[in-house]
Design a protein around this motif. Structure first.
Motif, PDB file in Angstrom:
ATOM      1  N   TYR A  71      -9.588  40.587 -20.654  1.00 24.18           N
ATOM      2  CA  TYR A  71     -10.079  40.361 -19.295  1.00 24.18           C
ATOM      3  C   TYR A  71     -10.951  41.531 -18.844  1.00 24.18           C
ATOM      4  O   TYR A  71     -12.032  41.338 -18.270  1.00 24.18           O
ATOM      5  N   VAL A  72     -10.493  42.749 -19.095  1.00 25.24           N
ATOM      6  CA  VAL A  72     -11.277  43.934 -18.742  1.00 25.24           C
ATOM      7  C   VAL A  72     -12.590  43.951 -19.530  1.00 25.24           C
ATOM      8  O   VAL A  72     -13.654  44.293 -18.986  1.00 25.24           O
ATOM      9  N   ALA A  73     -12.545  43.564 -20.780  1.00 25.39           N
ATOM     10  CA  ALA A  73     -13.767  43.492 -21.582  1.00 25.39           C
ATOM     11  C   ALA A  73     -14.753  42.497 -20.977  1.00 25.39           C
ATOM     12  O   ALA A  73     -15.966  42.748 -20.939  1.00 25.39           O
ATOM     13  N   ASP A  74     -14.247  41.372 -20.498  1.00 28.59           N
ATOM     14  CA  ASP A  74     -15.116  40.377 -19.866  1.00 28.59           C
ATOM     15  C   ASP A  74     -15.747  40.924 -18.584  1.00 28.59           C
ATOM     16  O   ASP A  74     -16.914  40.625 -18.285  1.00 28.59           O
ATOM     17  N   VAL A 111     -13.000  44.735 -28.290  1.00 26.76           N
ATOM     18  CA  VAL A 111     -11.599  44.924 -27.916  1.00 26.76           C
ATOM     19  C   VAL A 111     -10.820  45.300 -29.170  1.00 26.76           C
ATOM     20  O   VAL A 111     -10.891  44.589 -30.175  1.00 26.76           O
ATOM     21  N   SER A 112     -10.070  46.392 -29.079  1.00 26.72           N
ATOM     22  CA  SER A 112      -9.307  46.825 -30.241  1.00 26.72           C
ATOM     23  C   SER A 112      -8.208  45.821 -30.571  1.00 26.72           C
ATOM     24  O   SER A 112      -8.091  45.364 -31.703  1.00 26.72           O
ATOM     25  N   VAL A 156     -10.848  49.168 -25.182  1.00 24.25           N
ATOM     26  CA  VAL A 156     -12.135  48.476 -25.093  1.00 24.25           C
ATOM     27  C   VAL A 156     -13.233  49.522 -25.272  1.00 24.25           C
ATOM     28  O   VAL A 156     -13.184  50.598 -24.660  1.00 24.25           O
ATOM     29  N   VAL A 157     -14.209  49.204 -26.091  1.00 21.86           N
ATOM     30  CA  VAL A 157     -15.341  50.106 -26.322  1.00 21.86           C
ATOM     31  C   VAL A 157     -16.630  49.314 -26.158  1.00 21.86           C
ATOM     32  O   VAL A 157     -16.720  48.156 -26.589  1.00 21.86           O
ATOM     33  N   VAL A 217     -15.630  54.002 -23.005  1.00 26.77           N
ATOM     34  CA  VAL A 217     -14.327  53.861 -23.658  1.00 26.77           C
ATOM     35  C   VAL A 217     -13.294  53.584 -22.573  1.00 26.77           C
ATOM     36  O   VAL A 217     -13.196  54.340 -21.591  1.00 26.77           O
ATOM     37  N   VAL A 218     -12.532  52.507 -22.761  1.00 33.44           N
ATOM     38  CA  VAL A 218     -11.602  52.060 -21.713  1.00 33.44           C
ATOM     39  C   VAL A 218     -10.174  52.058 -22.228  1.00 33.44           C
ATOM     40  O   VAL A 218      -9.889  51.532 -23.310  1.00 33.44           O
ATOM     41  N   GLN A 219      -9.301  52.663 -21.445  1.00 35.11           N
ATOM     42  CA  GLN A 219      -7.849  52.569 -21.676  1.00 35.11           C
ATOM     43  C   GLN A 219      -7.292  51.575 -20.666  1.00 35.11           C
ATOM     44  O   GLN A 219      -7.495  51.719 -19.454  1.00 35.11           O
TER      45      GLN A 219
END
Length: 228
Positions: free
Chosen positions: A99-102, A114-115, A125-126, A136-138
Motif C-alpha cells: 500500500y505504501v509502495a502504491d 517492495v522487499s 520499499v525502495v 528508502v522506506v521503513q
C-alpha cells in the motif's frame, strides 16, 4: 400626615394623566392636519427599516449557512480519513508495505520495489522520487495506540544510508506517534518520520513532497543524485 401624602400623590397622578391626555390630543390634531406631509416620510422610514431588517436576516442566514457548510466539510474530511485509516488498519503487514509502495507510485516515484521479506535491513520499499533522489522506506504496521520507540528508529538510521544509500529515508507507521527520543533521533539524522496522522493525510491525497518537510530536516537536501 400619611393620609395627606397619599392625597397629594393621587392629585399629582391625576394631573400627569391629564397633561398626557392633552399632549396626546395635540399630537393627534397635528398629525391629522399634517398627515399629507408626514405619511411619505413615514413610509420611507418604514421601508428603510424593513430593508435593513431583511438584509440583516439574510446576512445572518448566509453566515450560518457558510459556517455549517465549513463544519460539514471538515467533518467529512475527518470521516473520510478515518475510514481510510480503518481500511489501512485491516491490512496485513505485507499488504501495508505494498500500500505504501502504491502511494509512492501515485506521487510520481519510479522504480518502486517492495522487499516483502525479512532481513531487508529496514528497506521495505525502495524507489526514486521524481527528481531522481533515492527513497528508502521503513514500514511499521503497529496498533493505532502504540508509539514507535527509539530502538526502532536507531535500527533504521543504521541501515537507511550506510546500507542502502538513501537520499530520502522515510519511516512510516500506523502508530499514533513516535516517542520523544525517536522523533529527536529522526530530526538529527534527517529521517522523515510519518506517524498515523500524517499517514492519514498522505492516504487522503496529500502529496509526499508536501509531507517530507513536516518531519524534521529529512528532505534529502544533503545528498542529490541526477535523475536515473
Amino acid at each position: 400626615m400619611a393620609a395627606r401624602r397619599r392625597r397629594m400623590r393621587k392629585r399629582t397622578r391625576r394631573q400627569l394623566q391629564g397633561w398626557g391626555a392633552g399632549a396626546a390630543a395635540l399630537v393627534a390634531l397635528w398629525v391629522a392636519g399634517n398627515w399629507a406631509k408626514v405619511w411619505p416620510v413615514l413610509l420611507i422610514v418604514l421601508a428603510v427599516a424593513g430593508a435593513g431588517a431583511a438584509g440583516w436576516v439574510l446576512w445572518r442566514a448566509h453566515r450560518t449557512a457558510v459556517g455549517e457548510d465549513r463544519q460539514w466539510r471538515e467533518q467529512e474530511a475527518v470521516r473520510a480519513r478515518e475510514l481510510s485509516m480503518a481500511e489501512v488498519d485491516a491490512l496485513s503487514w505485507q499488504a501495508f508495505e505494498h500500500y505504501v509502495a502504491d502511494l509512492c507510485r501515485r506521487d510520481g516515484c519510479t522504480k518502486v520495489v517492495v522487499s516483502g521479506k525479512s532481513g531487508d535491513l529496514g528497506a521495505d520499499v525502495v524507489g526514486h522520487l521524481a527528481d531522481g533522489r533515492k527513497l528508502v522506506v521503513q514500514c511499521k504496521k503497529y496498533a493505532p495506540h502504540r508509539s514507535v520507540s527509539s530502538q526502532d528508529m536507531q535500527k533504521f538510521v543504521g541501515t537507511a544510508r550506510p546500507e542502502h544509500g538513501a537520499d530520502v529515508a522515510l519511516f512510516v507507521t500506523t502508530a499514533r506517534s513516535f516517542t520523544k527520543a525517536a522523533q529527536g533521533l529522526a530530526e538529527r539524522q534527517d529521517i522523515v518520520a510519518l506517524h498515523r496522522n500524517l499517514l492519514g493525510s498522505w492516504a487522503g491525497g496529500a502529496h509526499l513532497d508536501t509531507l517530507i518537510p513536516l518531519s524534521g530536516r529529512g528532505d534529502g537536501t544533503k545528498r542529490r543524485r541526477s535523475p536515473a
